[in-house]
Design a protein around this motif. Sequence first.
Motif, PDB file in Angstrom:
ATOM      1  N   ASP A 391      20.064  82.673 -77.345  1.00 49.30           N
ATOM      2  CA  ASP A 391      20.876  82.377 -76.172  1.00 49.30           C
ATOM      3  C   ASP A 391      22.254  83.010 -76.347  1.00 49.30           C
ATOM      4  O   ASP A 391      22.942  82.762 -77.338  1.00 49.30           O
ATOM      5  CB  ASP A 391      21.027  80.864 -75.990  1.00 49.30           C
ATOM      6  CG  ASP A 391      19.730  80.213 -75.548  1.00 49.30           C
ATOM      7  OD1 ASP A 391      18.998  80.836 -74.752  1.00 49.30           O
ATOM      8  OD2 ASP A 391      19.445  79.092 -76.007  1.00 49.30           O
ATOM      9  N   THR A 392      22.661  83.841 -75.405  1.00 51.97           N
ATOM     10  CA  THR A 392      23.988  84.460 -75.436  1.00 51.97           C
ATOM     11  C   THR A 392      24.684  84.196 -74.112  1.00 51.97           C
ATOM     12  O   THR A 392      24.091  83.659 -73.166  1.00 51.97           O
ATOM     13  CB  THR A 392      23.888  85.979 -75.664  1.00 51.97           C
ATOM     14  OG1 THR A 392      23.407  86.609 -74.473  1.00 51.97           O
ATOM     15  CG2 THR A 392      22.934  86.301 -76.819  1.00 51.97           C
ATOM     16  N   ASN A 393      25.952  84.585 -74.062  1.00 52.07           N
ATOM     17  CA  ASN A 393      26.673  84.416 -72.797  1.00 52.07           C
ATOM     18  C   ASN A 393      26.207  85.410 -71.744  1.00 52.07           C
ATOM     19  O   ASN A 393      26.660  85.386 -70.612  1.00 52.07           O
ATOM     20  CB  ASN A 393      28.183  84.542 -73.018  1.00 52.07           C
ATOM     21  CG  ASN A 393      28.556  85.857 -73.662  1.00 52.07           C
ATOM     22  OD1 ASN A 393      27.711  86.539 -74.243  1.00 52.07           O
ATOM     23  ND2 ASN A 393      29.839  86.217 -73.555  1.00 52.07           N
ATOM     24  N   GLN A 394      25.295  86.323 -72.120  1.00 52.79           N
ATOM     25  CA  GLN A 394      24.675  87.236 -71.151  1.00 52.79           C
ATOM     26  C   GLN A 394      23.210  86.897 -70.927  1.00 52.79           C
ATOM     27  O   GLN A 394      22.421  87.734 -70.507  1.00 52.79           O
ATOM     28  CB  GLN A 394      24.785  88.683 -71.671  1.00 52.79           C
ATOM     29  CG  GLN A 394      26.219  89.189 -71.615  1.00 52.79           C
ATOM     30  CD  GLN A 394      26.582  90.043 -72.812  1.00 52.79           C
ATOM     31  OE1 GLN A 394      25.764  90.294 -73.688  1.00 52.79           O
ATOM     32  NE2 GLN A 394      27.823  90.466 -72.823  1.00 52.79           N
ATOM     33  N   GLY A 395      22.820  85.661 -71.268  1.00 50.78           N
ATOM     34  CA  GLY A 395      21.433  85.261 -71.132  1.00 50.78           C
ATOM     35  C   GLY A 395      20.670  85.431 -72.437  1.00 50.78           C
ATOM     36  O   GLY A 395      21.258  85.725 -73.485  1.00 50.78           O
ATOM     37  N   LYS A 396      19.364  85.266 -72.391  1.00 48.56           N
ATOM     38  CA  LYS A 396      18.547  85.382 -73.587  1.00 48.56           C
ATOM     39  C   LYS A 396      18.388  86.845 -73.990  1.00 48.56           C
ATOM     40  O   LYS A 396      18.116  87.699 -73.156  1.00 48.56           O
ATOM     41  CB  LYS A 396      17.174  84.754 -73.357  1.00 48.56           C
ATOM     42  CG  LYS A 396      17.205  83.235 -73.299  1.00 48.56           C
ATOM     43  CD  LYS A 396      15.800  82.675 -73.198  1.00 48.56           C
ATOM     44  CE  LYS A 396      15.796  81.163 -73.232  1.00 48.56           C
ATOM     45  NZ  LYS A 396      16.246  80.623 -74.522  1.00 48.56           N
ATOM     46  N   ARG A 397      18.551  87.103 -75.290  1.00 48.16           N
ATOM     47  CA  ARG A 397      18.360  88.450 -75.829  1.00 48.16           C
ATOM     48  C   ARG A 397      17.507  88.357 -77.098  1.00 48.16           C
ATOM     49  O   ARG A 397      17.602  87.399 -77.861  1.00 48.16           O
ATOM     50  CB  ARG A 397      19.701  89.117 -76.143  1.00 48.16           C
ATOM     51  CG  ARG A 397      20.547  89.378 -74.910  1.00 48.16           C
ATOM     52  CD  ARG A 397      21.878  89.993 -75.288  1.00 48.16           C
ATOM     53  NE  ARG A 397      21.708  91.254 -76.025  1.00 48.16           N
ATOM     54  CZ  ARG A 397      22.716  91.901 -76.606  1.00 48.16           C
ATOM     55  NH1 ARG A 397      23.943  91.403 -76.552  1.00 48.16           N
ATOM     56  NH2 ARG A 397      22.495  93.026 -77.251  1.00 48.16           N
ATOM     57  N   SER A 398      16.699  89.380 -77.316  1.00 51.49           N
ATOM     58  CA  SER A 398      15.783  89.362 -78.442  1.00 51.49           C
ATOM     59  C   SER A 398      16.521  89.589 -79.755  1.00 51.49           C
ATOM     60  O   SER A 398      17.404  90.447 -79.852  1.00 51.49           O
ATOM     61  CB  SER A 398      14.714  90.441 -78.271  1.00 51.49           C
ATOM     62  OG  SER A 398      13.918  90.535 -79.439  1.00 51.49           O
ATOM     63  N   SER A 399      16.125  88.827 -80.782  1.00 50.28           N
ATOM     64  CA  SER A 399      16.638  89.069 -82.132  1.00 50.28           C
ATOM     65  C   SER A 399      15.627  89.853 -82.955  1.00 50.28           C
ATOM     66  O   SER A 399      15.741  89.946 -84.166  1.00 50.28           O
ATOM     67  CB  SER A 399      16.960  87.751 -82.832  1.00 50.28           C
ATOM     68  OG  SER A 399      15.763  87.034 -83.105  1.00 50.28           O
ATOM     69  N   GLY A 400      14.629  90.422 -82.270  1.00 47.89           N
ATOM     70  CA  GLY A 400      13.627  91.223 -82.954  1.00 47.89           C
ATOM     71  C   GLY A 400      12.367  90.434 -83.252  1.00 47.89           C
ATOM     72  O   GLY A 400      12.230  89.261 -82.911  1.00 47.89           O
ATOM     73  N   ALA A 401      11.422  91.114 -83.900  1.00 44.32           N
ATOM     74  CA  ALA A 401      10.155  90.504 -84.291  1.00 44.32           C
ATOM     75  C   ALA A 401       9.816  90.939 -85.710  1.00 44.32           C
ATOM     76  O   ALA A 401      10.260  91.985 -86.171  1.00 44.32           O
ATOM     77  CB  ALA A 401       9.047  90.922 -83.322  1.00 44.32           C
ATOM     78  N   PRO A 402       9.040  90.141 -86.430  1.00 48.17           N
ATOM     79  CA  PRO A 402       8.693  90.510 -87.805  1.00 48.17           C
ATOM     80  C   PRO A 402       7.920  91.828 -87.869  1.00 48.17           C
ATOM     81  O   PRO A 402       7.133  92.152 -86.970  1.00 48.17           O
ATOM     82  CB  PRO A 402       7.824  89.341 -88.277  1.00 48.17           C
ATOM     83  CG  PRO A 402       8.206  88.196 -87.395  1.00 48.17           C
ATOM     84  CD  PRO A 402       8.514  88.814 -86.069  1.00 48.17           C
ATOM     85  N   GLU A 403       8.135  92.569 -88.961  1.00 46.03           N
ATOM     86  CA  GLU A 403       7.430  93.826 -89.197  1.00 46.03           C
ATOM     87  C   GLU A 403       6.980  93.911 -90.653  1.00 46.03           C
ATOM     88  O   GLU A 403       7.658  93.430 -91.550  1.00 46.03           O
ATOM     89  CB  GLU A 403       8.346  95.036 -88.927  1.00 46.03           C
ATOM     90  CG  GLU A 403       8.883  95.164 -87.529  1.00 46.03           C
ATOM     91  CD  GLU A 403       9.774  96.385 -87.396  1.00 46.03           C
ATOM     92  OE1 GLU A 403       9.598  97.345 -88.180  1.00 46.03           O
ATOM     93  OE2 GLU A 403      10.660  96.374 -86.523  1.00 46.03           O
TER      94      GLU A 403
END
Length: 607
Positions: A391-403
Amino acid sequence: MTSRFLARCAASAVALLLAMPAMGQQRASTERDPSPNFNTGTLRRLKLPMEDQGSTGDLSGFSTRAINGQVTRTLAERATDVVRPEDYRSLADADDTLSFKRAAATGRLISLTDGKTYTVCEAIPVKRGVIGPGATVKACASGFPVPYEDVLLETTKTTASIPINAVNSIFHNVNWTANDFVDDGLIFQGFTVDLRGTSLYEHGAFHIIKVRKARNVVVDGITTYGGGDMTAFQATDGTIVRNSRAYRFRNAGADHWEGPSNALVENNELVCSERYPRPDLGPGVKIGPDGAVMFTAASSTLGSAHGRNLVSRGNRISGGCNAGVFVNILALNSSLTNVVSEGDIIDASLGENAMGAIVFEGNVIGGRISNTIAKNGNGPASILLRPDEIDTNQGKRSSGAPEKVQVNAPQVVNWTTDPDNYSPITLRGQNHVLTEAMLVGGSNGTSVTVDDATTTVSGTFNPESGAFGTVNCLSGCVNPGTVTSNGATKIATGVGSTQWFPTVSCFSGSLGTNEPPTARFSQNGKQITARISHEITSLGSCANGILYTLPSRPAYDAAGFGRNRSPGSTLSVLAAQSSSALIVQDTAGNAPATTSGYDVTVTYEVQ
């Protein structure tokens, strides 16, 4: 006259003792202090410092040398190695808080007295650490004041009131607020911290040992009751938490955040608190501690950070945690690299809002989940790799996915009826590899869920059905050779394995009716995964366990897993370094009572 007579008697006694070389030689041969010369055949009289200093009785200048040591040091120098709180206690002290602080102010290692109970009412800043096998530290019944500060969260740019001070702890390093690494080489060993009977017992924001911006920190053989974290490490490099026990913690057993690096959590018993009501989240909602072992990239203010080389190995985890081993990011532009869960045994009776036994969430790059036993009563999956959104002040943003996470030889049980449960193992993200898994449960009848064509699955077995498991592919992915577009194919058998012919024996007695075991192993570098299937219809006189010779000697003991076919029960499996044997027992340490045989698997490193 009397004093002169006593003096003459004392002188005569000394002369008599010095005149008995045979007795002197015999006694000298058992002396442990290497400073005197006992190799000349006669007892050499020691000249004590007091003889040069008058009759003051001051022995501080007396020099000794440790057995097999090369350096001679005075008693005064030795006395400064450690300090005890009771040496700094004042008659006016109501408890041990000030004596601890005075001892800590010397900058030396604090040594606690075996069998003694200390009471402290404020956090103790330490420079070298605290040791004290057999000692107990308690908090004042009223508890500590846990300060909350209004801080600006970097991700959302909103203000929150959170506890980020070092004072919400029993012990913390002196330079906890430093901007760079200052403290180096702390040890906490052997003592017990008991918060039962205080307001801190169920306080999730109060931690037992809190260390930040420090290198080379060891926690070994401590026991804790209650509080938020047993260990709370922030922005640390080179930490070990081992051989310790934490009971009923409210946040995490061994917690690491703010970009931790080079951390090992090994051979601990971690028992999460039971799940507790959170009416602010909804009627009847209960939550538990976040995780028994936690590795988090973000700082307390959710600032970005990067961590690497984080290992959880051989820990025994139970209770109501949201996850047994929880690896997460919680911040944008952050990552954790090379994260390992190896040989962990997780029996987590997780409730609603739980996640899974082992969870890698967000931008986790590279790592391994191997030789684990993961039992989960609820949650999306027992082993869960998934992306995360912040959750950010610009809405939801991805923190990535496992690799690039390798999942080798896990035993996974998941009896959940959660409709969101895809399977006991869910691998989202890309370039993962799953091999030689044993899977039980799953609410939709599939064994493994993947969502990317780059993830491969092989050699996965479901002992309930006696067949290889099926795999579910989430929408939009195709994985030729492993997963068809409709996600309903059988998983291929193991590839690249080698057969070997183990010798079978018992700790005592001999095995009854049985077929020669089927044994195969695969090797990747120094890591071997070995699997044995053995048809046994009678134990005969075999007792205390069954042994199989391994293809190569293990570098250290490694726990495996096994499943008794009839009755369907879990087996204890160990690749033993000392005997180079695979040991199979039931959970009580006996030879497994079976009427049809069993399947066992272990992953270990070779010497």
